[in-house]
Design a protein around this motif. Structure first.
Motif, PDB file in Angstrom:
ATOM      1  N   TYR A 147     -11.012  30.458   5.901  1.00 51.50           N
ATOM      2  CA  TYR A 147     -10.246  29.282   6.336  1.00 51.50           C
ATOM      3  C   TYR A 147     -11.159  28.258   7.001  1.00 51.50           C
ATOM      4  O   TYR A 147     -11.968  28.584   7.886  1.00 51.50           O
ATOM      5  N   ILE A 148     -11.020  27.005   6.548  1.00 52.26           N
ATOM      6  CA  ILE A 148     -11.716  25.885   7.180  1.00 52.26           C
ATOM      7  C   ILE A 148     -10.997  24.605   6.763  1.00 52.26           C
ATOM      8  O   ILE A 148     -10.588  24.459   5.602  1.00 52.26           O
ATOM      9  N   CYS A 149     -10.809  23.716   7.713  1.00 53.59           N
ATOM     10  CA  CYS A 149     -10.108  22.461   7.431  1.00 53.59           C
ATOM     11  C   CYS A 149     -11.100  21.464   6.824  1.00 53.59           C
ATOM     12  O   CYS A 149     -11.920  20.879   7.530  1.00 53.59           O
ATOM     13  N   ARG A 150     -11.004  21.263   5.507  1.00 48.87           N
ATOM     14  CA  ARG A 150     -11.902  20.328   4.818  1.00 48.87           C
ATOM     15  C   ARG A 150     -11.324  19.967   3.459  1.00 48.87           C
ATOM     16  O   ARG A 150     -10.354  20.600   2.982  1.00 48.87           O
ATOM     17  N   LEU A 151     -11.960  18.983   2.804  1.00 47.14           N
ATOM     18  CA  LEU A 151     -11.586  18.625   1.440  1.00 47.14           C
ATOM     19  C   LEU A 151     -12.370  19.491   0.461  1.00 47.14           C
ATOM     20  O   LEU A 151     -13.306  20.200   0.842  1.00 47.14           O
ATOM     21  N   GLU A 199      -8.348  24.401  -0.923  1.00 49.98           N
ATOM     22  CA  GLU A 199      -7.486  25.564  -0.719  1.00 49.98           C
ATOM     23  C   GLU A 199      -7.966  26.398   0.463  1.00 49.98           C
ATOM     24  O   GLU A 199      -7.204  27.209   1.013  1.00 49.98           O
ATOM     25  N   HIS A 200      -9.204  26.209   0.873  1.00 50.79           N
ATOM     26  CA  HIS A 200      -9.693  26.871   2.093  1.00 50.79           C
ATOM     27  C   HIS A 200      -8.900  26.378   3.307  1.00 50.79           C
ATOM     28  O   HIS A 200      -8.705  27.120   4.265  1.00 50.79           O
ATOM     29  N   ALA A 201      -8.485  25.106   3.270  1.00 46.65           N
ATOM     30  CA  ALA A 201      -7.753  24.523   4.393  1.00 46.65           C
ATOM     31  C   ALA A 201      -6.322  25.025   4.480  1.00 46.65           C
ATOM     32  O   ALA A 201      -5.615  24.732   5.454  1.00 46.65           O
ATOM     33  N   ARG A 202      -5.900  25.800   3.487  1.00 46.32           N
ATOM     34  CA  ARG A 202      -4.551  26.374   3.496  1.00 46.32           C
ATOM     35  C   ARG A 202      -4.581  27.905   3.619  1.00 46.32           C
ATOM     36  O   ARG A 202      -3.538  28.550   3.535  1.00 46.32           O
ATOM     37  N   GLY A 203      -5.786  28.463   3.717  1.00 43.71           N
ATOM     38  CA  GLY A 203      -5.895  29.915   3.824  1.00 43.71           C
ATOM     39  C   GLY A 203      -5.771  30.624   2.497  1.00 43.71           C
ATOM     40  O   GLY A 203      -5.602  31.852   2.460  1.00 43.71           O
ATOM     41  N   ARG A 253       0.157  30.986  14.525  1.00 41.65           N
ATOM     42  CA  ARG A 253       0.178  29.891  13.534  1.00 41.65           C
ATOM     43  C   ARG A 253      -0.970  28.906  13.789  1.00 41.65           C
ATOM     44  O   ARG A 253      -1.241  28.503  14.922  1.00 41.65           O
ATOM     45  N   ILE A 254      -1.620  28.484  12.705  1.00 43.52           N
ATOM     46  CA  ILE A 254      -2.716  27.511  12.786  1.00 43.52           C
ATOM     47  C   ILE A 254      -2.228  26.178  12.229  1.00 43.52           C
ATOM     48  O   ILE A 254      -1.682  26.124  11.123  1.00 43.52           O
ATOM     49  N   ASP A 255      -2.401  25.132  13.010  1.00 40.84           N
ATOM     50  CA  ASP A 255      -2.056  23.780  12.554  1.00 40.84           C
ATOM     51  C   ASP A 255      -3.126  22.822  13.064  1.00 40.84           C
ATOM     52  O   ASP A 255      -3.124  22.428  14.229  1.00 40.84           O
ATOM     53  N   ASP A 256      -4.054  22.468  12.183  1.00 38.55           N
ATOM     54  CA  ASP A 256      -5.142  21.564  12.549  1.00 38.55           C
ATOM     55  C   ASP A 256      -4.896  20.122  12.095  1.00 38.55           C
ATOM     56  O   ASP A 256      -5.794  19.282  12.139  1.00 38.55           O
ATOM     57  N   GLY A 257      -3.677  19.834  11.657  1.00 38.61           N
ATOM     58  CA  GLY A 257      -3.345  18.479  11.224  1.00 38.61           C
ATOM     59  C   GLY A 257      -3.820  18.193   9.809  1.00 38.61           C
ATOM     60  O   GLY A 257      -4.635  18.913   9.234  1.00 38.61           O
ATOM     61  N   ASN A 258      -3.275  17.113   9.234  1.00 37.93           N
ATOM     62  CA  ASN A 258      -3.639  16.677   7.870  1.00 37.93           C
ATOM     63  C   ASN A 258      -3.391  17.768   6.822  1.00 37.93           C
ATOM     64  O   ASN A 258      -4.077  17.834   5.797  1.00 37.93           O
ATOM     65  N   GLY A 259      -2.429  18.597   7.078  1.00 39.12           N
ATOM     66  CA  GLY A 259      -2.099  19.658   6.129  1.00 39.12           C
ATOM     67  C   GLY A 259      -2.936  20.908   6.278  1.00 39.12           C
ATOM     68  O   GLY A 259      -2.727  21.882   5.538  1.00 39.12           O
ATOM     69  N   CYS A 260      -3.889  20.891   7.182  1.00 43.69           N
ATOM     70  CA  CYS A 260      -4.730  22.074   7.400  1.00 43.69           C
ATOM     71  C   CYS A 260      -4.002  23.078   8.283  1.00 43.69           C
ATOM     72  O   CYS A 260      -3.554  22.715   9.378  1.00 43.69           O
ATOM     73  N   ALA A 262       0.848  -1.189   0.000  1.00 45.49           N
ATOM     74  CA  ALA A 262       0.000   0.000   0.000  1.00 45.49           C
ATOM     75  C   ALA A 262       0.887   1.244   0.000  1.00 45.49           C
ATOM     76  O   ALA A 262       1.850   1.343   0.756  1.00 45.49           O
ATOM     77  N   LYS A 263       0.564   2.130  -0.941  1.00 41.24           N
ATOM     78  CA  LYS A 263       1.338   3.353  -1.011  1.00 41.24           C
ATOM     79  C   LYS A 263       1.046   4.218   0.215  1.00 41.24           C
ATOM     80  O   LYS A 263      -0.115   4.426   0.556  1.00 41.24           O
ATOM     81  N   PRO A 264       2.084   4.671   0.837  1.00 41.40           N
ATOM     82  CA  PRO A 264       1.852   5.513   2.022  1.00 41.40           C
ATOM     83  C   PRO A 264       1.175   6.812   1.620  1.00 41.40           C
ATOM     84  O   PRO A 264       1.423   7.369   0.549  1.00 41.40           O
ATOM     85  N   GLU A 265       0.294   7.237   2.456  1.00 36.03           N
ATOM     86  CA  GLU A 265      -0.401   8.484   2.203  1.00 36.03           C
ATOM     87  C   GLU A 265       0.613   9.641   2.258  1.00 36.03           C
ATOM     88  O   GLU A 265       1.507   9.657   3.091  1.00 36.03           O
ATOM     89  N   PRO A 266       0.499  10.550   1.295  1.00 35.58           N
ATOM     90  CA  PRO A 266       1.433  11.681   1.324  1.00 35.58           C
ATOM     91  C   PRO A 266       1.274  12.495   2.602  1.00 35.58           C
ATOM     92  O   PRO A 266       0.158  12.710   3.082  1.00 35.58           O
ATOM     93  N   VAL A 267       2.385  12.898   3.124  1.00 35.76           N
ATOM     94  CA  VAL A 267       2.372  13.685   4.350  1.00 35.76           C
ATOM     95  C   VAL A 267       2.134  15.146   3.969  1.00 35.76           C
ATOM     96  O   VAL A 267       2.951  15.765   3.268  1.00 35.76           O
ATOM     97  N   LEU A 268       0.997  15.672   4.374  1.00 35.70           N
ATOM     98  CA  LEU A 268       0.663  17.056   4.066  1.00 35.70           C
ATOM     99  C   LEU A 268       1.231  17.970   5.151  1.00 35.70           C
ATOM    100  O   LEU A 268       1.058  17.715   6.340  1.00 35.70           O
ATOM    101  N   THR A 269       1.894  18.981   4.708  1.00 34.24           N
ATOM    102  CA  THR A 269       2.504  19.913   5.651  1.00 34.24           C
ATOM    103  C   THR A 269       2.018  21.333   5.350  1.00 34.24           C
ATOM    104  O   THR A 269       1.490  21.608   4.264  1.00 34.24           O
ATOM    105  N   ILE A 270       2.199  22.193   6.293  1.00 37.11           N
ATOM    106  CA  ILE A 270       1.826  23.596   6.126  1.00 37.11           C
ATOM    107  C   ILE A 270       2.987  24.328   5.454  1.00 37.11           C
ATOM    108  O   ILE A 270       4.125  24.268   5.934  1.00 37.11           O
ATOM    109  N   LYS A 271       2.701  24.982   4.369  1.00 37.85           N
ATOM    110  CA  LYS A 271       3.751  25.691   3.647  1.00 37.85           C
ATOM    111  C   LYS A 271       4.205  26.904   4.450  1.00 37.85           C
ATOM    112  O   LYS A 271       3.394  27.761   4.804  1.00 37.85           O
ATOM    113  N   PRO A 272       5.492  26.992   4.720  1.00 33.57           N
ATOM    114  CA  PRO A 272       5.985  28.149   5.484  1.00 33.57           C
ATOM    115  C   PRO A 272       5.971  29.418   4.629  1.00 33.57           C
ATOM    116  O   PRO A 272       6.213  29.377   3.418  1.00 33.57           O
TER     117      PRO A 272
END
Length: 301
Positions: free
Chosen positions: A208-212, A223-227, A139-146, A104-114
């Motif tokens: 801003y809202i953490c969602r798909l 892109e809402h999840a990234r501001g 700084r906002i970090d809600d996990g999963n790249g949000c 199984a391909k590992p899920e890409p690790v989403l990070t917050i762009k500095p």
């Protein structure tokens, strides 16, 4: 006369007296077949020996032939039958199909762009210069790249034009919203809706809202999840009238013309513009975002 008669009877009397023997001569008895046909072993011995003086040793095939048929002439030595090897089966044949386990391909690790420090400071300066009112946030970090590395809360887009409700976003998103409002929305409103008075409020449906994307359960992150994005639901004017975003491709009123104008000009400031004609998810708002694309490509529908 009597003498001639007797002379003629004499041969007959002699023949009758002689008679036949009790048994006639019998033919000679022929020798039995067993006396004339010699066994194979004796015939072998009677054969002429070669010059070496030793009798050749018959091969197994010759010996078998002479015993089975004594009169048969020995033929060439029979070659042993070639060993028949079973054809190799193709690899895997005969074995149950076992599919290799796919890792199984590992899920890409989403990070917050500095944020780039210099670009961020320049953006804040431009946002202040245009007359926006905002507040820098932690700084906002809600996990999963949000999250947002350097977020701010925008409350006033331009002097006298509020954003309701106030929204969290990146500085770049806030700046492009302010520029679009100043350069495109205000001129279009002055021409099409001058009777409604000044524009007082831009009503937003989502910042801003953490969602798909499109609030889906699977898929890419929004892109809402990234501001990077903001959704515009309506515009409110001084007299209290609001122009709501809705399907207006066939709307021949000035309100329809205003909406089409601000939608088209949105692509001059944002990399993505989605209006009610793009899909059902955007029937009642305009989606703007500043996602980075290769070659400066922009998606406007």
């Amino acid at each position: 006369m009597p003498l001639r008669f007797l002379a003629s009877l004499l041969p007959i009397i002699l023949l009758l007296g002689a008679g036949l023997p009790a048994e006639g001569p019998l033919p000679e008895k022929k020798p039995e077949a067993s006396e004339t046909v010699k066994p194979a072993e004796e015939k072998t011995k009677e054969q002429t020996l070669p010059s070496g003086g030793e009798a050749p040793v018959p091969t197994p095939s010759q010996a078998e032939t002479s015993v089975a048929n004594p009169e048969a002439k020995p033929g060439p030595e029979a070659k042993p039958e070639a060993e028949v090897k079973p054809e190799p089966k193709p690899e895997g044949e005969g074995k149950p199909d076992v599919k290799p386990e796919t890792e199984a391909k590992p899920e890409p690790v989403l990070t917050i762009k500095p944020e780039d420090g210099k670009e961020y400071i320049a953006c804040l300066a431009d946002l202040k210069a245009i007359g926006a009112i905002f507040k820098e946030e932690t700084r906002i970090d809600d996990g999963n790249g949000c999250g947002i590395d350097k977020p701010l809360t925008l409350s006033t887009v331009l002097p006298g034009i509020a954003l309701k409700p106030e929204g969290k976003m990146r500085c770049e998103t806030a700046l492009e919203l302010a520029r679009w409002t100043k350069d495109a929305v205000l001129p279009a409103a002055k021409v099409a809706l001058e009777s409604e008075g000044d524009l007082t409020t831009i009503n937003q449906a989502s910042s801003y809202i953490c969602r798909l994307r499109n609030n889906a359960k699977t898929g890419k992150i929004s892109e809402h999840a990234r501001g990077n994005a903001i959704d515009i639901a309506s515009f409110t004017f001084k007299n209290g009238k609001s122009i709501e975003i809705q399907p207006r491709d066939e709307d021949s009123t000035l309100a329809g013309a205003f909406q089409r104008a601000v939608t088209a000009t949105g692509c001059l400031y944002f990399e993505t513009v989605l209006d009610p004609g793009s899909d059902e998810a955007h029937e009642h708002h305009l989606h703007f975002d500043v996602i980075e694309r290769k070659g400066g490509y922009r998606y406007c529908r």
